[in-house]
Design an enzyme around this catalytic site. Structure first.
Site, PDB file in Angstrom:
ATOM      1  N   GLU A  72      38.292  82.812  28.608  1.00  0.00           N
ATOM      2  CA  GLU A  72      37.954  81.876  29.682  1.00  0.00           C
ATOM      3  C   GLU A  72      38.678  82.299  30.962  1.00  0.00           C
ATOM      4  O   GLU A  72      39.212  81.468  31.687  1.00  0.00           O
ATOM      5  CB  GLU A  72      38.335  80.446  29.308  1.00  0.00           C
ATOM      6  N   CYS A  90      35.926  69.251  29.247  1.00  0.00           N
ATOM      7  CA  CYS A  90      36.819  69.301  30.411  1.00  0.00           C
ATOM      8  C   CYS A  90      36.061  69.351  31.727  1.00  0.00           C
ATOM      9  O   CYS A  90      36.436  68.688  32.700  1.00  0.00           O
ATOM     10  CB  CYS A  90      37.751  70.498  30.295  1.00  0.00           C
TER      11      CYS A  90
END
Lengths: 622, 622
Positions: A311, A395
């Protein structure tokens, strides 16, 4: 060193059409639907301690991993986003929902102030034993940000009190003469600075400073806690400690590495602390990291972190389009960082990137209807990349909601004798300046039109600094109708005068522009992107007469911008006469490929994928 | 229906420099080094029954899979390649090595003729129970091909006798009124046709015909044998029965699908049988499949099967460069198929693809030193794609060796009153024609030069058909110095006369040519490949003044061919004035990218990766 303070979201009224529509959508669609999702997925139920552990609604990852350990943070971010939205317009239902959460947190909090629903329910004996992986302080930070936002939006401080007790517990536990430690996922540091700004209590600032100073010090804390757990002192599964930017002390860091959101949250706190302490070394580290990311590792849309694997960041110029990760959270966090850099130095380079990340990679994360999302933001899709309603790791949903709902907080900056306007689009604020006050009313149809009107009402002498974006070539300005010289200082037109009831007009030309990438960005070679004002454009297949891969935008083709009220709630499109490759007689042939004229229609990147599955390209063959 | 027969390798003498050098290398380097590898990896030892199972020298795949079950085929292919090489020049050491293998096989053979060292050593009770996966007939086919080649090269028939006994066993086991069945990996079918051609015994042809006719018939044989094993009737792990082209009867197949080598071996046998039986339906299926692969699924290098997942075909126009699988074996097998199509119809389209696959994707599989290999043939590499000395599945090593060593077998075709010359480069043969004979001596520096001289010595009237490749625009010809009209018939200049001692001269212009791909081949859009004569060219990074991705070959740039005796043993390079992207001031900028002139040097694709690790591109930006 620090010269500017951000004007909080609660002090700025958004009046313009573009952001008012987004705020209304977030308030009426996003916040309620997210609350419903938090309920549906048992995340709200997990706060009601003591409770039997609620069942998972999403199967765990094949490796056994679930995101339950982050659930407190989801709640904190939802409270924060909802609070910003309440500042736009109060809403009794949402407020009651927040109050119930606060009550749950108050009840859940341990007598010593500790508050982590996952650990308290499951492994109370193991708290603070795995900061590297288990996100305790990350959760604490998001809850603290929620508490601060709710306090600012409503004046209610019950949640802030809960969180202050928790922070006191953390400060009593960690520090130079106590247990060492810092969180594997940075977040609490910037939250603590917000708490300091909201309350003036330096204990918050001190704790943030400890975490930033301690990070990456030797012997490495994550090695020590791993050894204490009886595990080999080690590395993240993802690779080295670069993943959490804890490989070396932060002031020595010169390359943006690792998990992009962690990086951006940390740089945000570093810039905050550089300002609060006048810490030149910390500021220089921020400037070096800023140059690194913006000169070698940023998508044209203001996205960051090309790789799904970590990520995060990979190599310089590694910016593939069809596999771009460019997580929504990372560009949202870039807005945070850029705003802090802008407080350190009133420099348009920071505002330009802030605006780029805001209007493009970040805003793309939220659908037009406010209820579906992108987690990763590809710059090219064969149509398989789709928005989702929820995600095992939600998120990004709350992150984009809290950014959009707090956009007012990025509009203006304030110094003793100066008001800076960073963003346009319709906003109003009455601010203390030069020992008096001034009301700034900015009116425009930005980002669709570059005609900006700024009405100043005051009786004080101060500097009004208006940002002239780097893309606004040939900008002009008048004060009360009289032209002023366009002498800008680091991207701002600084107008100093004794203000009464004065009218400043700014013209920012919004000619569509071609953008070319550095040739080390291999995916973009021979391609061009289109921008108009702050917006990056893209081609969606359904608007074209030929398949995307066959289209080309010749270098000399005229670009025309047109506002289309009928499209996606009203957007300016860019059209051009392009060319489309025609079918040849064979798979391979010596004759050059033939083309036919083919009209191209580009629309803002943030607006893509709101009309069903659709191939898309940002970078078009030139 | 059938008009032409291939002239066997043993009847054609290769005299030209290009192929003589390759034959010499195969004889003196490849064959001995492969024998050493077969010994080193215990493959030769596995023939010595009864034996304790020799240890693996290469660890099994994590899923437990090893290639031991194919080992007989590796031996068969080595014998075949070695036999072709012996036809170039006899070699006592190699012959002794073959003889030892033949002795081992003779000893290993079961009293009933069965011969599979893996099954005989490990699971003798399970023979013929899993044709889908376990390659028994595939191994048999390769051993048979080896036996035929050794017989043709040396006249020794001991191995052929062993294999005839084995084929008799198979024919006694499988057939319309016996056990059903056919191999999951086609191969035995084409081998049986070769045995028929070498011996004239129709039993071989009958068995091949049965396997081809039975394939894909319902109820599906692989379902039946799975059920007999107590397994769910099913599919290949790789997906459907398309993987082995057994999804429907072969005459109904219209798309090239599945594992590319299996496909090509099957089409080869289908074309053989169409000719032998005058089977129009089989011929039409071949023609349909030929169009499918050459019009939608072939790399410009004559490679096939883009995907490593199934070692095979995917979707139309799916021809990525940097992940191309394009297995060496698949293009080698395309040469086999094309040669059979050429026997069905003297049509230059078949010879053109034969030559393309031979000189490019296939030949690239063997290093200049003759001892390292490519299994997959990428058309673009960042430098990480390297030749290897051996492979857990060494199929390609012996496949490229047997193709190169048997190149003489693809040079000419023979009908009753006609000799066709398909390939140039220096070859000599004395052939029976028109109830007499003719000696054809072709002399040239092909593929470097297009000046071809064909000396005909005969006292018969017949047609000499000379291939005029499609790329040879503006070709001219003379007979005994007098120009002849360039009227070609399906790509061949057909000269009919009463021949004495006559000299035909052919001029095939070898102007370097640009090649463009169909726009549905997305990876090649905006790019150009270079060809000269039959050779595809590529850029290797070490020959350029700028990194490959920065280079562009403008459409108007002159292309110059130069023979470079100093390079890679002598190759014609193609040079041009290209352009290289320069470094801009920023990651993104509105100014168009700037270029500087930069010379380009392209070399034949087959010759790449012979000077160490090196980025490479076939398709260059235009």
């Amino acid at each position: 060193m620090r010269r500017y303070a951000s004007v909080p979201f609660s002090d700025v009224q958004i009046t313009g059409a573009f952001w008012s529509e987004r705020l209304e959508t977030v308030l009426t669609r996003t916040i309620p639907s997210q609350h419903a999702q938090l309920a549906k997925h048992n995340i709200l139920r997990s706060l009601k301690l003591p409770q039997p552990v609620p069942p998972l609604t999403i199967p765990p990852h094949p490796n056994g991993f679930t995101t339950e350990i982050f659930w407190d943070s989801d709640v904190g971010k939802w409270v924060e986003a909802a609070s910003y939205a309440l500042s736009h317009r109060r809403d009794a239902v949402i407020e009651a929902q927040i109050e119930e959460i606060v009550t749950d947190l108050e009840r859940a909090q341990a007598p010593d102030g500790y508050l982590n629903c996952w650990y308290q329910e499951r492994e109370p004996e193991n708290r603070w034993t795995n900061l590297r992986d288990n996100h305790e302080m990350y959760n604490a930070g998001h809850l603290l940000e929620g508490a601060v936002a709710y306090y600012r939006a409503t004046g209610r401080d019950r949640m802030l009190q809960v969180m202050e007790r928790y922070m006191d517990h953390i400060a009593a536990t960690f520090g130079p003469d106590k247990k060492r430690g810092y969180c594997g996922h940075q977040e609490i540091e910037l939250a603590l600075v917000k708490a300091f700004h909201a309350t003036g209590k330096t204990k918050f600032l001190d704790l943030a400073t400890y975490f930033i100073d301690e990070r990456g010090a030797q012997p490495h804390y994550f090695d020590q806690e791993a050894a204490a757990r009886g595990e080999p002192a080690g590395k993240y599964g993802q690779g080295t400690y670069e993943y959490s930017q804890s490989h070396i002390p932060v002031r020595q860091q010169t390359k943006v590495v690792g998990h992009a959101v962690r990086a951006m949250y940390m740089y945000t706190a570093m810039a905050d602390l550089a300002a609060e302490h006048g810490d030149t070394a910390l500021k220089q580290a921020c400037q070096t990291l800023w140059r690194d990311v913006t000169e070698t590792r940023m998508y044209v849309t203001g996205g960051f972190g090309p790789s799904a694997r970590n990520e995060g960041f990979t190599q310089d110029y590694d910016l593939p389009n069809d596999t771009a990760y460019a997580e929504t959270c990372a560009s949202v966090a870039m807005v945070f960082w850029a705003a802090r850099m802008l407080n350190l130095d009133l420099d348009g380079q920071y505002a330009d990137i802030l605006e780029l990340a805001l209007y493009n990679n970040s805003l793309a994360g939220l659908s037009r209807d406010g209820e579906t999302y992108f987690y990763d933001n590809k710059l090219e899709s064969d149509g398989s990349h789709q928005r989702w309603e929820w995600h095992p790791c939600p998120c990004c949903t709350m992150n984009v909601a809290r950014l959009v709902a707090s956009v007012g907080g990025y509009v203006m900056g304030l110094a003793k004798d100066e008001i800076a306007v960073h963003l346009y689009g319709g906003a109003k604020a009455t601010l203390p300046v030069a020992e008096g006050q001034a009301t700034i009313t900015e009116t425009s149809a930005y980002p669709w039109d570059g005609a900006i009107r700024v009405q100043v009402q005051s009786d004080r002498a101060f500097t009004l600094s208006l940002r002239i974006p780097a893309w606004a070539k040939g900008a002009t300005a008048t004060v009360n109708g009289a032209p002023v010289p366009m002498t800008t200082e680091r991207g701002y037109l600084r107008l100093h005068r004794h203000w009464g009831d004065d009218r400043v007009a700014l013209h920012l030309p919004m000619t569509p522009q071609r953008v070319h990438a550095h040739p080390e960005v291999k995916a973009d070679i021979g391609r061009v992107a289109l921008m108009r004002g702050p917006l990056v454009y893209c081609l969606e297949a359904q608007d074209q007469a030929a398949p995307l891969h066959r289209l080309r935008l010749p270098r000399g083709a005229d670009l025309t911008a047109t506002f289309r009220a009928d499209l996606l709630g009203g957007v300016a499109v860019v059209t051009a006469q392009g060319a489309a490759l025609q079918n040849p007689a064979a798979l391979y042939q010596t004759e050059p490929p033939t083309e036919q004229p083919s009209p191209l229609l580009a629309l803002p990147y943030y607006a893509w994928c709101n009309r069903g599955a659709n191939p898309m390209q940002v970078w078009v063959r030139e």
